[in-house]
Design a protein around this motif. Structure first.
Motif, PDB file in Angstrom:
ATOM      1  N   UNK A  53       0.823  -1.204   0.000  1.00 22.05           N
ATOM      2  CA  UNK A  53       0.000   0.000   0.000  1.00 22.05           C
ATOM      3  C   UNK A  53       0.859   1.257   0.000  1.00 22.05           C
ATOM      4  N   UNK A  54       1.974   1.235   0.727  1.00 23.61           N
ATOM      5  CA  UNK A  54       2.864   2.399   0.747  1.00 23.61           C
ATOM      6  C   UNK A  54       3.462   2.655  -0.634  1.00 23.61           C
ATOM      7  N   UNK A  55       3.887   1.565  -1.307  1.00 22.54           N
ATOM      8  CA  UNK A  55       4.456   1.728  -2.648  1.00 22.54           C
ATOM      9  C   UNK A  55       3.410   2.218  -3.640  1.00 22.54           C
ATOM     10  N   UNK A  56       2.195   1.659  -3.563  1.00 22.94           N
ATOM     11  CA  UNK A  56       1.126   2.098  -4.460  1.00 22.94           C
ATOM     12  C   UNK A  56       0.769   3.555  -4.200  1.00 22.94           C
ATOM     13  N   UNK A  57       0.762   3.945  -2.924  1.00 18.78           N
ATOM     14  CA  UNK A  57       0.441   5.327  -2.584  1.00 18.78           C
ATOM     15  C   UNK A  57       1.442   6.311  -3.193  1.00 18.78           C
ATOM     16  N   UNK A  58       2.707   5.949  -3.183  1.00 17.60           N
ATOM     17  CA  UNK A  58       3.736   6.845  -3.720  1.00 17.60           C
ATOM     18  C   UNK A  58       3.776   6.788  -5.243  1.00 17.60           C
ATOM     19  N   UNK A  59       3.767   5.575  -5.812  1.00 22.45           N
ATOM     20  CA  UNK A  59       3.933   5.438  -7.260  1.00 22.45           C
ATOM     21  C   UNK A  59       2.684   5.880  -8.006  1.00 22.45           C
ATOM     22  N   UNK A  60       1.519   5.400  -7.566  1.00 15.57           N
ATOM     23  CA  UNK A  60       0.287   5.660  -8.314  1.00 15.57           C
ATOM     24  C   UNK A  60      -0.288   7.025  -7.977  1.00 15.57           C
ATOM     25  N   UNK A  61      -0.531   7.275  -6.698  1.00 13.19           N
ATOM     26  CA  UNK A  61      -1.237   8.502  -6.325  1.00 13.19           C
ATOM     27  C   UNK A  61      -0.298   9.710  -6.330  1.00 13.19           C
ATOM     28  N   UNK A  62       0.806   9.630  -5.585  1.00 11.18           N
ATOM     29  CA  UNK A  62       1.704  10.784  -5.531  1.00 11.18           C
ATOM     30  C   UNK A  62       2.434  10.989  -6.850  1.00 11.18           C
ATOM     31  N   UNK A  63       2.842   9.912  -7.499  1.00  9.04           N
ATOM     32  CA  UNK A  63       3.629  10.045  -8.721  1.00  9.04           C
ATOM     33  C   UNK A  63       2.816  10.232  -9.976  1.00  9.04           C
ATOM     34  N   UNK A  64       1.634   9.624 -10.048  1.00 12.22           N
ATOM     35  CA  UNK A  64       0.830   9.689 -11.278  1.00 12.22           C
ATOM     36  C   UNK A  64      -0.351  10.641 -11.145  1.00 12.22           C
ATOM     37  N   UNK A  65      -1.214  10.380 -10.170  1.00 13.57           N
ATOM     38  CA  UNK A  65      -2.411  11.211 -10.024  1.00 13.57           C
ATOM     39  C   UNK A  65      -2.040  12.642  -9.669  1.00 13.57           C
ATOM     40  N   UNK A  66      -1.051  12.794  -8.786  1.00 17.42           N
ATOM     41  CA  UNK A  66      -0.635  14.140  -8.392  1.00 17.42           C
ATOM     42  C   UNK A  66      -0.059  14.904  -9.594  1.00 17.42           C
ATOM     43  N   UNK A  67       0.749  14.234 -10.392  1.00 17.06           N
ATOM     44  CA  UNK A  67       1.288  14.880 -11.587  1.00 17.06           C
ATOM     45  C   UNK A  67       0.173  15.208 -12.578  1.00 17.06           C
ATOM     46  N   UNK A  68      -0.851  14.365 -12.639  1.00 12.46           N
ATOM     47  CA  UNK A  68      -1.982  14.650 -13.509  1.00 12.46           C
ATOM     48  C   UNK A  68      -2.685  15.928 -13.068  1.00 12.46           C
ATOM     49  N   UNK A  69      -2.875  16.097 -11.762  1.00 15.10           N
ATOM     50  CA  UNK A  69      -3.485  17.328 -11.254  1.00 15.10           C
ATOM     51  C   UNK A  69      -2.650  18.548 -11.638  1.00 15.10           C
ATOM     52  N   UNK A  70      -1.337  18.454 -11.461  1.00 13.35           N
ATOM     53  CA  UNK A  70      -0.471  19.586 -11.791  1.00 13.35           C
ATOM     54  C   UNK A  70      -0.486  19.890 -13.284  1.00 13.35           C
ATOM     55  N   UNK A  71      -0.522  18.855 -14.127  1.00 16.64           N
ATOM     56  CA  UNK A  71      -0.577  19.078 -15.567  1.00 16.64           C
ATOM     57  C   UNK A  71      -1.895  19.746 -15.958  1.00 16.64           C
ATOM     58  N   UNK A  72      -2.981  19.332 -15.319  1.00 20.03           N
ATOM     59  CA  UNK A  72      -4.275  19.963 -15.603  1.00 20.03           C
ATOM     60  C   UNK A  72      -4.236  21.439 -15.217  1.00 20.03           C
ATOM     61  N   UNK A  73      -3.635  21.745 -14.065  1.00 15.15           N
ATOM     62  CA  UNK A  73      -3.538  23.139 -13.635  1.00 15.15           C
ATOM     63  C   UNK A  73      -2.682  23.956 -14.599  1.00 15.15           C
TER      64      UNK A  73
END
Length: 269
Positions: A53-73
């Motif tokens: 869960x820790x790895x998924x949280x960093x790789x998927x959410x922090x690394x992918x979803x978070x970058x998606x939010x920043x790209x949208x902004x």
């Protein structure tokens, strides 16, 4: 003891970041605060013996979803002010209903945590055969609808950003040969003089002085000149008048470009 200290430190950090996420006026700051919350959750997962869960949280959410939010902004823009005009009827009412429902779910979750006996991650995943099988069983059985809705929401956000950022090209793209020809046929083939040259101050906000002591209008930084519209102008009247002249010329040039693009669009129709 170390687990308890880690929990209370990260609890303060994550709650503070969550409050900053909600009350921040700038969307970029809210996105960064969301990243802090996600990283805090990843550390809490690792402390609770849930490395997957820790790895998924960093790789998927922090690394992918978070970058998606920043790209949208970045694509949509963060300088545009949010309109307070209600364009969809009843959206405030339904937003209030959704907020009350979320508050009820949060109260139920807190109550279940406080009054129910603690089981732990190991005890909760023991029957399923480990952390990964238990997580897969919950995602693809009990929470499959929420999982699919979240994925559809992220795809919609990405497509919306591309649609909002797309601009029709009304003229062919200039090649390197065209840019070089336009430069050498223009009034200034050589590079512009840098700010601070032959000046008393070695700063970018000071215009350059020519050998005769006059100010060079080509050395005025356009970005700083735009900011000087807000009342921050040079104390020298001559420099202030020159900055105003540069701003007026840039505004006139932008209006000419907009008019030319509009004319090209009309011809294309």
């Amino acid at each position: 003891m170390g687990e308890t200290i880690t929990f209370w430190v990260l609890a303060v950090v994550s709650v503070s970041a969550a409050l900053g996420l909600v009350f921040s006026r700038k969307a970029v700051y809210s996105a960064l605060m969301l990243g802090v919350v996600m990283l805090s959750l990843a550390v809490l997962y690792a402390v609770q013996d849930a490395p997957f869960l820790a790895a998924v949280q960093i790789i998927v959410y922090t690394g992918a979803v978070m970058m998606l939010f920043l790209f949208v902004l970045m694509l949509v823009g963060v300088d545009s002010a949010d309109s307070l005009v209600e364009t969809i009827k009843g959206q405030r009412f339904w937003a209030a209903v959704a907020g009350l429902g979320f508050a009820a779910l949060l109260a139920l979750g807190v109550g279940n945590t406080v009054f129910a006996p603690a089981v732990g991650v190991g005890g909760a995943t023991q029957q399923a055969g480990g952390n990964v099988p238990a997580l897969a069983q919950l995602i693809f059985t009990r929470h499959v609808f929420a999982f699919e809705v979240t994925s559809a929401l992220l795809i919609t956000a990405a497509l919306g950003a591309m649609v909002l950022a797309h601009r029709e090209r009304v003229r062919p793209k200039a090649t390197q040969r065209d840019l070089s020809r336009a430069r050498f046929t223009g009034p200034q083939p050589s590079p512009l003089p840098g700010p601070g040259t032959y000046a008393l101050h070695n700063a970018i906000d000071m215009p350059a002085l020519l050998p005769d002591g006059s100010v060079s209008p080509k050395s005025i930084n356009r970005v700083l000149a735009r900011h000087e519209e807000d009342g921050v102008r040079p104390t020298d009247p001559a420099k202030a008048a020159l900055v105003k002249q540069v701003i007026d010329n840039d505004v006139a040039a932008e209006e000419d470009v907009v008019a030319e693009d509009a004319a090209h669009q009309e011809e294309a129709k």
